[in-house]
Scaffold this motif. Structure first.
Motif, short mmCIF file in Angstrom:
data_model
loop_
_atom_site.label_atom_id
_atom_site.label_comp_id
_atom_site.label_asym_id
_atom_site.label_seq_id
_atom_site.Cartn_x
_atom_site.Cartn_y
_atom_site.Cartn_z
N SER A 120 7.48 12.74 -7.88
CA SER A 120 6.26 12.26 -7.76
C SER A 120 4.59 13.23 -6.92
N ALA A 121 5.41 13.64 -5.64
CA ALA A 121 5.05 14.83 -5.10
C ALA A 121 4.33 16.48 -5.85
N SER A 122 5.52 16.05 -6.48
CA SER A 122 4.99 17.59 -7.49
C SER A 122 3.45 17.02 -8.69
N TYR A 123 4.30 15.77 -9.20
CA TYR A 123 2.50 16.14 -10.26
C TYR A 123 1.57 15.96 -9.54
N LEU A 124 1.48 15.25 -7.71
CA LEU A 124 0.59 15.19 -7.15
C LEU A 124 -0.50 16.69 -7.27
N ALA A 125 0.26 17.69 -6.66
CA ALA A 125 0.45 18.70 -6.19
C ALA A 125 -0.42 19.52 -7.44
N PRO A 156 6.61 -4.00 -2.92
CA PRO A 156 7.31 -3.26 -1.47
C PRO A 156 8.59 -2.04 -1.39
N ALA A 157 8.25 -1.20 -0.64
CA ALA A 157 9.45 -0.07 -0.56
C ALA A 157 11.15 -0.23 -0.23
N PRO A 158 11.92 0.08 -0.10
CA PRO A 158 13.31 -0.15 0.50
C PRO A 158 13.18 0.37 1.74
N ARG A 159 13.13 -0.67 3.28
CA ARG A 159 13.39 0.11 4.10
C ARG A 159 14.76 -0.15 4.71
N ALA A 160 15.51 0.46 5.82
CA ALA A 160 16.10 -0.05 6.44
C ALA A 160 16.27 -0.82 6.99
N ARG A 215 13.13 10.71 -6.77
CA ARG A 215 11.78 10.23 -7.64
C ARG A 215 10.20 10.67 -6.55
N VAL A 216 10.67 10.66 -5.35
CA VAL A 216 9.39 10.91 -4.11
C VAL A 216 9.27 12.48 -4.97
N ARG A 217 10.67 13.52 -4.40
CA ARG A 217 9.66 14.93 -4.65
C ARG A 217 8.84 14.92 -6.32
N ALA A 265 -3.07 8.56 -1.52
CA ALA A 265 -1.46 9.36 -0.91
C ALA A 265 -1.22 9.68 0.88
N TRP A 266 -1.14 9.73 1.18
CA TRP A 266 -1.19 10.46 2.79
C TRP A 266 -1.00 11.42 2.69
N THR A 267 -1.78 13.23 2.65
CA THR A 267 -1.30 14.87 2.58
C THR A 267 -1.16 14.86 3.58
N THR A 268 -1.00 16.00 3.88
CA THR A 268 -0.95 16.87 5.48
C THR A 268 -0.62 18.31 4.67
N LEU A 269 0.06 18.25 3.63
CA LEU A 269 -0.08 19.91 3.87
C LEU A 269 -0.83 21.04 3.62
N HIS A 270 -2.57 20.78 2.83
CA HIS A 270 -3.08 21.96 2.85
C HIS A 270 -3.69 22.49 4.66
N LEU A 302 -5.81 25.50 -1.62
CA LEU A 302 -4.50 25.50 -0.20
C LEU A 302 -3.60 24.51 -0.62
N TYR A 303 -3.66 23.15 -1.29
CA TYR A 303 -2.99 22.61 -0.94
C TYR A 303 -1.11 22.71 -1.88
N ARG A 304 -1.41 23.90 -2.77
CA ARG A 304 -0.80 23.85 -3.98
C ARG A 304 0.24 25.55 -3.52
N THR A 317 0.86 -1.36 -0.53
CA THR A 317 0.12 -0.29 -0.30
C THR A 317 0.97 1.44 -0.12
N ARG A 318 1.27 1.71 -1.23
CA ARG A 318 2.29 2.77 -1.44
C ARG A 318 1.27 3.92 -1.42
N ALA A 319 1.85 5.31 -1.21
CA ALA A 319 1.86 6.35 -1.71
C ALA A 319 1.78 6.30 -3.08
N VAL A 320 0.02 6.66 -3.81
CA VAL A 320 0.01 6.46 -5.27
C VAL A 320 -0.26 8.13 -5.77
N ARG A 321 0.70 8.25 -6.42
CA ARG A 321 0.66 9.83 -7.15
C ARG A 321 0.21 9.71 -8.88
N LYS A 322 1.58 9.59 -9.59
CA LYS A 322 0.96 9.14 -11.05
C LYS A 322 0.79 8.20 -11.44
C1 LIG Z 1 2.84 11.86 8.45
C2 LIG Z 1 2.64 12.41 6.85
C3 LIG Z 1 2.22 13.82 6.02
C4 LIG Z 1 2.16 13.33 4.24
N1 LIG Z 1 2.58 14.16 3.52
C5 LIG Z 1 2.00 14.29 2.27
C6 LIG Z 1 2.01 15.64 2.00
O1 LIG Z 1 1.28 16.28 2.44
N2 LIG Z 1 2.07 15.63 0.03
C7 LIG Z 1 2.50 14.09 -0.01
O2 LIG Z 1 2.57 14.20 -1.53
N3 LIG Z 1 3.34 13.22 0.23
C8 LIG Z 1 3.09 13.18 1.61
N4 LIG Z 1 3.52 11.54 2.84
C9 LIG Z 1 3.92 10.66 1.67
C10 LIG Z 1 5.08 10.57 1.94
O3 LIG Z 1 5.88 12.29 1.44
C11 LIG Z 1 5.74 8.89 1.45
O4 LIG Z 1 6.22 9.16 0.43
C12 LIG Z 1 4.79 7.96 2.06
O5 LIG Z 1 4.97 8.20 3.35
C13 LIG Z 1 5.84 6.95 1.48
O6 LIG Z 1 6.16 6.40 -0.08
P1 LIG Z 1 6.04 4.99 -0.56
O7 LIG Z 1 4.52 4.16 0.06
O8 LIG Z 1 6.40 5.44 -1.72
O9 LIG Z 1 6.92 4.75 0.28
C14 LIG Z 1 2.68 11.81 4.14
C15 LIG Z 1 3.23 11.39 4.68
C16 LIG Z 1 3.28 11.03 6.11
C17 LIG Z 1 2.96 9.11 7.24
#
Ligand SMILES: Cc1cc2nc3c(=O)[nH]c(=O)nc-3n(C[C@H](O)[C@H](O)[C@H](O)COP(=O)(O)O)c2cc1C
Length: 212
Positions: free
Chosen positions: A99-104, A197-201, A95-97, A156-161, A69-71, A15-20
């Protein structure tokens, strides 16, 4: 549509952060969302308080207002992150940046925004109260996202808004003084259902047996 081959372990691992790979063209069936929300309600809450709520937003004008508001929050955040020394491997960070930029950029096009909310605000509350309130909504939100994954939906979990939580409350008619927003979860069908699955420590770098 449940993905038939997905075991519980696979679902937890993929269960990944899906954006693109959010399908921006395909509407999400209300019944699917309700199934996920019913499962989310099975999550635990402190004192069994169940003061949770989920605002499901499909209205295009409201999604646009939330996306703006998010942007507004994303832009300064992304600039500050570029300058920051990366703890995570550079390629992963890039990669995350990306992807996150695409979502925004596309947030307003995502067919559904789900905002988990909880009764009670934690602004300036002691840690024990904060833990009780946040811990009473985040498990439900994650259950929703897992249930969505099992049904071919991406989130995708987001909190920026939340930097503009009060403005967002005004858009959605949420009584800001009593009800706190905790996230903004974009939801859509995924393009393909295969996620890895994502790479983890290594576990030993984060697990402390018996003491820190
Ligand atoms: C508390 C929390 C806040 C997050 N806020 C944002 C966000 O505002 N925007 C965003 O694009 N991703 C956000 N993420 C996602 C992370 O950036 C990260 O990509 C994700 O947890 C793991 O990605 P993966 O599924 O590819 O491993 C958030 C994740 C968490 C747990």
């Amino acid at each position: 549509m449940t993905i038939p081959t997905l075991t519980a372990d696979e679902m937890l691992a993929t269960t990944r952060a899906v954006r693109k790979r959010l399908d921006l063209q395909r509407p999400v069936e209300r019944e699917l969302l309700e199934e996920c929300l019913r499962l989310a309600q099975q999550a635990p809450t402190g004192s069994n308080r169940q003061g949770w709520g989920f605002i499901v937003v499909t209205d295009p004008q409201k999604r646009l207002a939330l996306a703006e508001l998010y942007r507004k929050s994303w832009e300064p955040y992304s600039r500050s992150r570029v300058a920051e020394a990366a703890q995570v491997e550079q390629a992963t960070q890039d990669r995350v940046r990306d992807s996150a930029s695409y979502l925004a950029e596309h947030m307003h096009e995502v067919p559904v925004h789900v905002i988990p909310v909880i009764r009670g605000r934690t602004d300036a509350a002691p840690i024990v109260a904060q833990a009780g309130v946040w811990g009473s909504i985040l498990p439900a939100a994650w259950s929703f996202m897992l249930a969505a994954r099992a049904r071919g939906l991406g989130t995708a979990w987001t909190t920026l808004h939340l930097r503009y939580e009060e403005e967002s409350a005004a858009v959605l008619g949420i009584p800001f003084a009593e009800v706190m927003q905790t996230a903004l979860i974009p939801v859509a069908h995924t393009i393909g259902t295969d996620f890895k699955p994502a790479p983890r420590a290594p576990l030993e770098t984060i697990v402390h047996w018996e003491q820190w």
